[in-house]
Design an enzyme around this catalytic site. Sequence first.
Site, mmCIF file in Angstrom:
data_model
loop_
_atom_site.group_PDB
_atom_site.id
_atom_site.type_symbol
_atom_site.label_atom_id
_atom_site.label_comp_id
_atom_site.label_asym_id
_atom_site.label_seq_id
_atom_site.Cartn_x
_atom_site.Cartn_y
_atom_site.Cartn_z
ATOM 1 N N SER A 100 47.091 32.427 59.751
ATOM 2 C CA SER A 100 47.683 31.823 60.966
ATOM 3 C C SER A 100 46.763 31.717 62.351
ATOM 4 O O SER A 100 47.011 31.208 62.857
ATOM 5 C CB SER A 100 49.354 31.504 60.657
ATOM 6 O OG SER A 100 49.441 30.532 59.331
ATOM 7 N N ALA A 160 55.463 31.012 45.692
ATOM 8 C CA ALA A 160 56.404 32.116 46.283
ATOM 9 C C ALA A 160 55.318 33.174 46.657
ATOM 10 O O ALA A 160 55.149 33.613 45.816
ATOM 11 C CB ALA A 160 58.128 32.361 46.991
ATOM 12 N N TYR A 197 57.408 24.316 62.723
ATOM 13 C CA TYR A 197 56.351 25.130 62.388
ATOM 14 C C TYR A 197 55.832 24.596 60.924
ATOM 15 O O TYR A 197 56.997 24.998 60.277
ATOM 16 C CB TYR A 197 56.096 26.255 62.927
ATOM 17 C CG TYR A 197 55.544 26.847 62.407
ATOM 18 C CD1 TYR A 197 53.828 27.216 62.934
ATOM 19 C CD2 TYR A 197 55.132 27.913 61.502
ATOM 20 C CE1 TYR A 197 52.571 27.865 62.675
ATOM 21 C CE2 TYR A 197 53.636 29.054 61.134
ATOM 22 C CZ TYR A 197 53.007 28.803 61.976
ATOM 23 O OH TYR A 197 51.590 29.332 61.723
ATOM 24 N N ASN A 199 52.082 24.476 57.740
ATOM 25 C CA ASN A 199 50.124 24.580 57.944
ATOM 26 C C ASN A 199 49.929 23.429 57.782
ATOM 27 O O ASN A 199 48.833 22.411 58.240
ATOM 28 C CB ASN A 199 50.148 25.307 56.438
ATOM 29 C CG ASN A 199 50.495 26.901 56.335
ATOM 30 O OD1 ASN A 199 50.166 27.264 57.355
ATOM 31 N ND2 ASN A 199 50.691 27.365 55.466
#
Length: 385
Positions: A100, A160, A197, A199
């Site tokens: 990120s 995941a 927060y 993506n």
Amino acid sequence: MHNRVRTACAALVVLGLAAGPLAGAAAASPATTVVREAADPNAKALRAAIADLPDLSDKDTTAALVRVGGTGRSWHGSSGVRDLATGRAALEHGRFRAGSTTKVVTAAIVLQLAAKGEVDLDGHVQTYLPGLLSDAFKPITVRQLLTFTSGLKPGISLGAEDGEGFENRYKTLTPEEVVASSVAKGPAFDPGYRQKYGNIDYTVLGMLIEKITDDSYENQAAIRIFKPLDMRRTSFPCGPDPRIHGPHNRGYQKLADGRLVDATEWNMSDRWAAGDMISTTADLERLLFGLFRGKVVPKPLLKKEMLTLPKVEEGEPTMSAGLQYYEKDGLTLWLKSGSRPGYRTMIATTPDLSRTLVHSINATNAKAVAMNPVEERILRAAFAS
């Protein structure tokens, strides 16, 4: 939207071993720490922070690459192994998945476009990308995407990182599919109400960049950020290419069933403008200094958008446009972390660049909420008074 050509792809020879379970891999001996330092008062603590890797007891860290800089400071070193099978010493200048920290680049591109009047930060996503969002969404501004206050829900994923995601690591999930799945869920909250927060906001910003510039996001990153800052070893994968091209240290992941697997090869195309960048610690240090010296985003816009937290109705925001604010015991930092399976990265600096840190850790549980113990030691050593 522009049809992605991905002209910023790396074209280097792949090194290392094939990905897969590590049953029967040779046990590696702790590698000698490689250090190059000038004047840094915390040099001893920094050496100790990355000593004795890989950690073969808990297997939580196989390598660490660190650069500390700032006023009167220059220290960089590496520790651990390039791969567990051979135990070769880690490559100090190896490439890694930067996760990120990609968002810093994406935010900077949008702000460059805003500085030239090509994007209005108060303009609406629905105007720039008509048809992307459904009527269930209230108008969302570009600034709200930048500051994670849009109210968009996360999109679908391939699982995941400690579970089914590993089994799906060679599959492709496009940004368009991710955004469409988010839109189908409807809004999580009204735009500007609070900060969440994720993506998804930066995936939409990647689409915005392509629409405004009529170019691929990857090429815009190359011509606007990487080339001007001489970030020669930073790039994006060629679409769904799962490999890290060029010299790199292998990344490992602990799965839920306890297996330790080689996670170096992993298709990250769904992360794209939110987390698909591959870089080095030296290049990320160039990004950090270039950004805070006003070479990437004009200083007035940098201060207003990247060094100021947004106002929201609920909660206390910690993220600006692409950066995170941290303050404790008189220390103020602007930073951004990033994590992908096998790799955990951070860039951090005091507002005046008097102390800076860039690190990449080969963490076997990089996506865990709790901080990696090696990372904790590095942070304490880098920013100790």
